[in-house]
Write a protein that holds these residues in place. Structure first.
Motif, mmCIF file in Angstrom:
data_model
loop_
_atom_site.group_PDB
_atom_site.id
_atom_site.type_symbol
_atom_site.label_atom_id
_atom_site.label_comp_id
_atom_site.label_asym_id
_atom_site.label_seq_id
_atom_site.Cartn_x
_atom_site.Cartn_y
_atom_site.Cartn_z
ATOM 1 N N PHE A 16 0.828 -1.206 0.000
ATOM 2 C CA PHE A 16 0.000 0.000 0.000
ATOM 3 C C PHE A 16 0.863 1.257 0.000
ATOM 4 O O PHE A 16 1.777 1.409 0.817
ATOM 5 C CB PHE A 16 -0.920 0.021 1.221
ATOM 6 N N CYS A 17 0.541 2.159 -0.931
ATOM 7 C CA CYS A 17 1.178 3.473 -1.011
ATOM 8 C C CYS A 17 0.106 4.548 -0.871
ATOM 9 O O CYS A 17 -1.070 4.297 -1.135
ATOM 10 C CB CYS A 17 1.907 3.656 -2.338
ATOM 11 N N ASN A 18 0.511 5.749 -0.507
ATOM 12 C CA ASN A 18 -0.457 6.831 -0.295
ATOM 13 C C ASN A 18 -0.825 7.580 -1.570
ATOM 14 O O ASN A 18 -1.837 8.270 -1.601
ATOM 15 C CB ASN A 18 0.080 7.829 0.734
ATOM 16 N N THR A 19 0.014 7.481 -2.612
ATOM 17 C CA THR A 19 -0.250 8.254 -3.827
ATOM 18 C C THR A 19 -0.166 7.395 -5.083
ATOM 19 O O THR A 19 0.515 6.359 -5.114
ATOM 20 C CB THR A 19 0.757 9.425 -3.978
ATOM 21 N N LYS A 20 -0.850 7.850 -6.132
ATOM 22 C CA LYS A 20 -0.822 7.166 -7.416
ATOM 23 C C LYS A 20 0.587 7.183 -8.007
ATOM 24 O O LYS A 20 1.036 6.194 -8.595
ATOM 25 C CB LYS A 20 -1.801 7.844 -8.382
ATOM 26 N N ARG A 21 1.260 8.290 -7.842
ATOM 27 C CA ARG A 21 2.617 8.407 -8.396
ATOM 28 C C ARG A 21 3.548 7.374 -7.770
ATOM 29 O O ARG A 21 4.344 6.732 -8.480
ATOM 30 C CB ARG A 21 3.150 9.822 -8.155
ATOM 31 N N MET A 22 3.466 7.205 -6.458
ATOM 32 C CA MET A 22 4.330 6.236 -5.802
ATOM 33 C C MET A 22 3.993 4.821 -6.239
ATOM 34 O O MET A 22 4.877 3.972 -6.384
ATOM 35 C CB MET A 22 4.213 6.372 -4.280
ATOM 36 N N VAL A 23 2.706 4.541 -6.454
ATOM 37 C CA VAL A 23 2.306 3.219 -6.939
ATOM 38 C C VAL A 23 2.999 2.920 -8.267
ATOM 39 O O VAL A 23 3.583 1.852 -8.467
ATOM 40 C CB VAL A 23 0.770 3.133 -7.102
#
Length: 541
Positions: A249-256
């Motif tokens: 799990f990541c907090n942002t779409k960019r990090m995903v």
């Protein structure tokens, strides 16, 4: 309240048989507290997180009471996402496995509406829908709620977060006046309470306590790591555990997107999942994940809503969730149906205060875990490679290679042994040359050190639930501690605790005085916060 046994419920034998086939014998807390009131026909407001068995909690009573001879919609279940609507439909179909005559139809966006209209012409008694698509059908008059008996709002808070408030109002006002309404939500915001007051009649209230929020079969760990070392840490944990199905799990779409690319480049079968992907892309990713074509699903919280995949071995909290409830949602993806699961929480220095928030909120023990050393990873990779090599050796196909090695050693005047050569080939094969121990920052002490200059951030164990107000806290610090009002800054009053900034020179004396006080009978506990308290940001997905 003790959990009930499904066998003891006053439901038909067909349902009991279906529940047994699903492997359930004992109800979860939310099921134990929800099923009986719903069978009695009461409106209900249930506060419970994802992964606690809510579908069965409302599904069993509906399946028990539905009229299999009816030619109209008797039950409507609203869900925020397509994935959750599909999941609910599948669970209801499992419950209705031995019950003849029950027709269930899901309606959601992303599917051709004419196909849904064809299904609706078969006159289902149960519809599972997302608000937007249901509104389309109401406008087309392909769905009528005039004879509705049961209406469930599942994950109502998420529907409101996604902007469905007007649709929910329209749907509730379109339904027959005599229906039973049941609302499930992880949080109880003002909007949720407004809906409850407006549309529910003397509802039964159920709240799953914090001690029941996390599953006891899930082992929870946190690791202290620098931001730049998170990717290496994730790879090591996957190697160490040998996980073949995990969610990150990541907090942002960019990090995903960035993490999915990086992990794929490192040889891990990874795919991202977030709200910018179209439905076809999301369906493909989830299909590959279920079919074990993907080892790691990397997702944002909202995109992962409604995902119910069996056999998830581990959950990795690559970013600490910004909302406390999301931690419960995340780790609930593993350890289902009383199976064992494991979760890892990556914590940087600035995240330490949020770790404490999570532990206070869930009442769960999240154990410290040291970062795996190179020696541990080396041992795992070597054993795996040797195991694979042993299988090849048993095939008896190595004669050509043995001869090649013997010829090479005889032609070269070297002291290298066959064992040395095997070790060198193993080093090349498993890629150990680039491994270095990840620098682990010193573990934060349970209580932060008192700063010698600047400001001190004070944590206090009272908050909104204690009816604490900013003005009241300022008065306490001025009159009882001796601070001046202008020295008190950045007050944050949260549900169960609060934060306040004061000059560092007064911190020691302030802690001493606060820790000897009581507020409305409750003993105050104050200490230095290990991280800066910040405002919650709106979630990107």
């Amino acid at each position: 309240m003790e959990n009930i046994l499904f066998e003891d419920l006053e439901i038909n034998n067909e349902l009991k048989r279906a529940v047994a086939d699903m492997g359930f014998t004992e109800a979860t807390p939310v099921q134990s507290q929800s099923i009986l009131p719903m069978l009695e026909g009461k409106d209900m407001v249930v506060q419970a997180p994802t992964g606690t068995g809510k579908t069965c909690a409302f599904g069993l009573p509906i399946m028990e009471k539905i009229d299999t001879e009816a030619k109209h919609v008797e039950a409507l279940i609203l869900a925020p996402t397509r994935e959750l609507a599909v999941q609910i439909t599948n669970e209801l179909m499992k419950l209705g496995k031995y019950t003849a005559g029950i027709r269930i139809t899901p309606v959601y966006g992303g599917q051709v509406i004419t196909r849904q209209i064809t299904a609706l012409k078969k006159r289902p008694q149960i519809i599972v829908a997302t608000p937007g698509r249901l509104m389309d059908h109401l406008r087309r008059h392909t769905v009528k709620l005039d004879n509705l008996k049961y209406l469930v709002l599942d994950e109502a808070d998420e529907m409101l977060n996604m902007g469905f408030r007007e649709d929910i109002d329209t749907i509730l006002e379109s339904a027959s006046e005599s229906h039973q309404t049941v609302l499930y939500s992880a949080t109880m915001s003002k909007e949720i309470l407004d809906i409850t007051k407006k549309y529910l009649h003397t509802p039964e209230k159920v709240q799953i306590t914090k001690s029941e929020m996390t599953v006891p079969t899930i082992k929870q760990y946190y690791l202290e790591v620098r931001s730049e070392n998170k990717i290496d840490l994730l790879a090591r944990l996957v190697d160490l555990g040998g996980y073949e199905k995990g969610i990150v799990f990541c907090n942002t779409k960019r990090m995903v997107d960035e993490l999915a690319l990086e992990m794929t480049a490192r040889g891990y079968l990874s795919e991202g999942l977030h709200g910018d992907m179209n439905q076809a892309q999301r369906d493909r990713v989830m299909r590959d994940f279920r079919n074990r074509k993907i080892d790691l699903l990397i997702a944002t919280d909202v995109a992962a809503r409604g995902i119910d995949v069996k056999g998830i071995e581990a959950v990795f909290n690559y970013d600490v969730p910004e909302d406390l409830e999301y931690y419960v949602h995340r780790i609930g993806r593993t350890g289902r149906a009383k199976a064992e699961g494991i979760s890892y929480l990556f914590v940087t220095r600035r995240d330490m205060w949020r770790l404490r928030e999570i532990m206070n909120y869930t009442k769960a023990k999240i154990e410290y875990m040291p970062i795996p050393k190179v020696a541990e990873i080396t041992d795992i990779r070597v054993r795996k490679a040797l195991s694979e090599a042993t299988a090849l050796a048993d095939d008896g196909k190595l004669s050509l290679y043995r001869q090649g090695i013997e010829d090479f050693l005889s032609e070269h005047d070297t002291e290298i042994t066959i064992l040395d050569l095997a070790a060198a080939l193993l080093l090349k094969d498993v890629g150990l040359s680039d491994l270095k121990d990840i620098e682990e920052r010193p573990r934060s002490r349970e209580k932060g050190a008192i700063p010698t200059s600047g400001n001190a951030r004070i944590f206090i164990n009272v908050g909104k639930l204690d009816k604490l107000k900013k003005r009241q806290l300022i008065k306490l610090l001025v009159e009882k501690v001796g601070l001046r009002e202008r020295e008190i800054r950045d007050i944050s009053i949260l549900e169960k605790f609060s934060f306040v900034n004061i000059p560092a020179e007064y911190a020691k004396e302030t802690l001493k005085k606060l820790n000897n006080m009581r507020l409305d009978g409750r003993k105050i506990k104050a200490e230095i916060s290990t991280g800066k308290q910040g405002k919650k940001k709106k979630k990107a997905f």
